[in-house]
Scaffold this active site. Structure first.
Site, PDB file in Angstrom:
ATOM      1  N   LYS A  88      36.140  17.183  10.090  1.00  0.00           N
ATOM      2  CA  LYS A  88      35.316  16.634  11.172  1.00  0.00           C
ATOM      3  C   LYS A  88      36.055  15.531  11.908  1.00  0.00           C
ATOM      4  O   LYS A  88      36.143  14.411  11.413  1.00  0.00           O
ATOM      5  CB  LYS A  88      33.992  16.093  10.618  1.00  0.00           C
ATOM      6  CG  LYS A  88      33.118  15.408  11.676  1.00  0.00           C
ATOM      7  CD  LYS A  88      31.767  15.009  11.120  1.00  0.00           C
ATOM      8  CE  LYS A  88      30.985  14.151  12.120  1.00  0.00           C
ATOM      9  NZ  LYS A  88      29.715  13.660  11.593  1.00  0.00           N
ATOM     10  N   ASP A  96      27.828  10.967   5.263  1.00  0.00           N
ATOM     11  CA  ASP A  96      29.143  10.585   5.767  1.00  0.00           C
ATOM     12  C   ASP A  96      29.492   9.228   5.170  1.00  0.00           C
ATOM     13  O   ASP A  96      28.910   8.205   5.543  1.00  0.00           O
ATOM     14  CB  ASP A  96      29.135  10.494   7.299  1.00  0.00           C
ATOM     15  CG  ASP A  96      29.019  11.866   7.957  1.00  0.00           C
ATOM     16  OD1 ASP A  96      28.496  12.788   7.307  1.00  0.00           O
ATOM     17  OD2 ASP A  96      29.452  12.006   9.113  1.00  0.00           O
ATOM     18  N   LYS A 116      36.791  13.491   7.286  1.00  0.00           N
ATOM     19  CA  LYS A 116      36.423  13.098   8.651  1.00  0.00           C
ATOM     20  C   LYS A 116      37.352  11.973   9.093  1.00  0.00           C
ATOM     21  O   LYS A 116      37.709  11.109   8.282  1.00  0.00           O
ATOM     22  CB  LYS A 116      34.960  12.649   8.632  1.00  0.00           C
ATOM     23  CG  LYS A 116      34.422  12.045   9.903  1.00  0.00           C
ATOM     24  CD  LYS A 116      32.913  11.801   9.784  1.00  0.00           C
ATOM     25  CE  LYS A 116      32.397  10.924  10.921  1.00  0.00           C
ATOM     26  NZ  LYS A 116      30.969  10.594  10.788  1.00  0.00           N
TER      27      LYS A 116
END
Lengths: 305, 295
Positions: B231, B132, B195
């Site tokens: 996400k 991430d 995300k």
């Protein structure tokens, strides 16, 4: 029609008191409250499972910070309730009279209610002094016990006395550090609905006291099965079926269940109201009820020889 | 690369979100949604104080969220800092649960590209299955899109086999137009997932932002045929919110995206709420946090 008659009547739909706000019941249902002579007094919420769920949620959130306030501050806040109630006592007396109380009994109930609030306001800083203990132990420890709140407490207020019966349940719990969810008297719901307005204006933190109205038969089951309710208080005048439901259901998460004699029937208020209220006012001042809704934490603190 | 500035009707987005939030998902369908939400969860702990014990506890919770009920699925991944990846990987080695690691000078991204690349390589080396990363919001906001693009592309390369999730940190982007632009940019540059947030900045994931990002994914899919994952992370605490997100994914991207491979929730406290709702549906009793583990 005279001007006075025109001005007087503004019927109102009373709402629940949850988390310091006045939400309608999630179900949108209500029932009619009539005065003793059959006049339509007000509409009152018929609460349901979800109202209980929401109330438990906010009560849980509010509980820790209420418990952690200083005893001095808790006392001030509870005393403030008495001050505000005292300023609005005539409204309460009028409401009680419209529900069939005699003037004398209505005044007596208000007097007793205010007196009871002041009495319990005084207990906040005395619970630890009186009921806490330093215990003698046979080792090198300083051993002491202190009283702590049990958590979120549900209360089924008796049908009568409308205000005093509920306060006799609520006040020991406030002093104990619990947050409360009260199901008001069904037939005499009005005074407790108005009492929510008193709470709202008297510094009681949102969520510490929550008031729902509705039918106890519909609500008890959801109260007892809720795993996040730590204790339940009811009155022995409750019907046998409901008491049984409480006893059986409370085993789910080992809720503390206490029956406090804080109530009577509506008929008794009409017939022997004065002596009933007098007795109630006395028995409600039982400080051991605070202990019913507390837990004891004992600490062993090592000390040198 | 040509980056379109796509105007976003913020009020229209809000109205769409309001309509989506009014769907009623109950009983059987709620159980299905809860099951899906749990399988899509990236159980996350990103505190400076994360100890080995906490990571261990989190991994165990990821594998066995609630042992008292059968058929409770395990979560999709555990998300930790790079220096906890090895431990997490070790505990999860016999399970299907991925280890995700934040990297690239998380959460601010305020460092040199070399350090960010090293950070990523370190995490991958330690065994991370998913990375991430955070974008350089400063560069993005000052219009240096090429730099942001290049960073993402290079980090994607450094990821090797690991999946790359690109954190836009929408709370710092200022407007929905920026969110849309950053989403397009990240996908063009090679993101496998986009995300919303690090969880360290408020507001984190909000429904309007996620809606705009989902639309970006849809349009990218139409344009290129590639399927990019989504996400939302941060601020999703209740099952109700999670279910609303699922409804949104289904309505905008379709059923294909309703899988842990293409949709994840980044959350820490959501798991317990999902479990509580699950047990409530099964037993009829409202639950108390007292009976669910803290991590």
């Amino acid at each position: 029609m005279s001007r006075e008659q025109e001005l007087l009547i503004i019927p109102k739909t009373y709402k629940n008191y949850v988390g310091g706000a006045f939400p309608r019941t999630e179900s949108g249902r209500y029932y009619k409250l009539n005065s003793v002579d059959g006049k339509h007094l007000a509409n009152v919420c018929l609460s349901t499972r979800k109202d209980i769920r929401n109330a438990v949620q906010v009560a849980r959130k509010a509980q820790a910070s209420w418990q952690n306030r200083t005893a001095y501050n808790q006392g001030q806040i509870i005393y403030r309730i008495a001050e505000i109630l005292s300023g609005r006592r005539h409204q309460f007396e009028a409401e009680l009279e419209s529900l069939g109380y005699s003037k004398e009994v209505a005044q007596l109930e208000l007097e007793s209610a205010i007196d009871l609030i002041v009495y319990f306001a005084g207990w906040t800083d005395k619970v630890q002094q009186v009921f806490g203990a330093v215990n003698p132990v046979a080792s090198h420890h300083f051993n002491f016990s202190r009283q702590e709140a049990v958590g979120v407490v549900g209360m089924l207020a008796p049908e009568a006395p409308a205000l005093l019966g509920a306060l006799a349940m609520l006040l020991p719990n406030m002093v104990a550090g619990n947050s409360s969810i009260i199901i008001a008297s069904e037939k005499l719901a009005l005074p407790l609905c108005t009492f929510a307005e008193v709470l709202e204006t008297s510094d009681v933190p949102a969520g510490v006291v929550n008031i729902l109205t509705g039918k106890k038969e519909e609500l008890v089951g959801h109260f007892v099965s809720h795993m996040d309710v730590d204790a339940l208080i009811a009155d022995p005048t409750l019907s046998f079926e409901l008491r049984k439901e409480l006893e059986v259901g409370s085993t789910s998460n080992l809720k503390r269940l206490h029956f406090w004699a804080t109530g009577c029937t509506v008929d008794e208020i009409h017939s022997t109201g004065k002596s009933v209220i007098e007795n109630m006012a006395k028995s409600a001042k039982d400080p051991y009820r605070i202990l019913d809704v507390q837990e004891v934490k004992t600490t062993w603190h090592p000390i040198s020889e | 690369m040509i980056l379109d500035r796509i105007p976003i009707d913020a009020i229209g987005v809000q109205e769409r979100v309001d309509r989506i939030c009014s769907r009623s998902i109950k009983k059987e369908s709620k159980l299905q949604a809860l099951d899906l939400a749990l399988r899509m969860m990236d159980l996350t702990t990103l505190e400076g104080s994360d100890s080995a014990g906490k990571v261990r506890q989190l991994c165990n919770k990821a594998m066995h969220p609630y042992t008292e009920l059968p058929n409770i699925p395990s979560v999709a991944a555990v998300c930790v800092y790079p220096n906890r990846v090895k431990l997490a990987k070790e505990i999860l080695k016999d399970s299907a649960i991925n280890v995700a690691s934040v990297a690239t000078a998380f959460p601010s991204g305020m460092s040199s590209l070399e350090i960010k690349l090293d950070d990523v390589r370190y995490a991958v080396q330690e065994g991370a299955d998913e990375i991430d990363m955070v974008i350089s919001r400063g560069a993005f906001l000052s219009g240096d899109y090429a730099l942001v693009y290049d960073e993402i592309a290079q980090i994607k390369e450094a990821c090797a086999h690991a999946h790359l999730k690109v954190i836009l940190e929408t709370g710092e982007l200022g407007s929905l137009e920026h969110v849309r632009m950053a989403s397009d940019l990240a996908m063009e540059a090679g993101a496998d997932f986009i995300k919303t947030s690090t969880g360290k900045i408020q507001p984190a994931a909000t429904m309007p932002v996620v809606l705009v990002m989902l639309q970006a994914i849809r349009d990218f899919h139409h344009k290129t045929g590639k399927t990019i994952g989504m996400k939302p992370a941060g601020g999703i605490r209740t099952s109700k919110q999670a279910i609303q997100y699922l409804v949104m994914v289904k309505e905008i991207l379709g059923e294909k995206w309703l899988t842990p491979d293409l949709f994840r929730f980044g959350a820490s406290s959501l798991a317990n709420d999902v479990l509580m709702q699950w047990v409530k549906e099964k037993t009829g009793r409202y639950q108390s946090l007292n009976y669910f583990s803290n991590d």
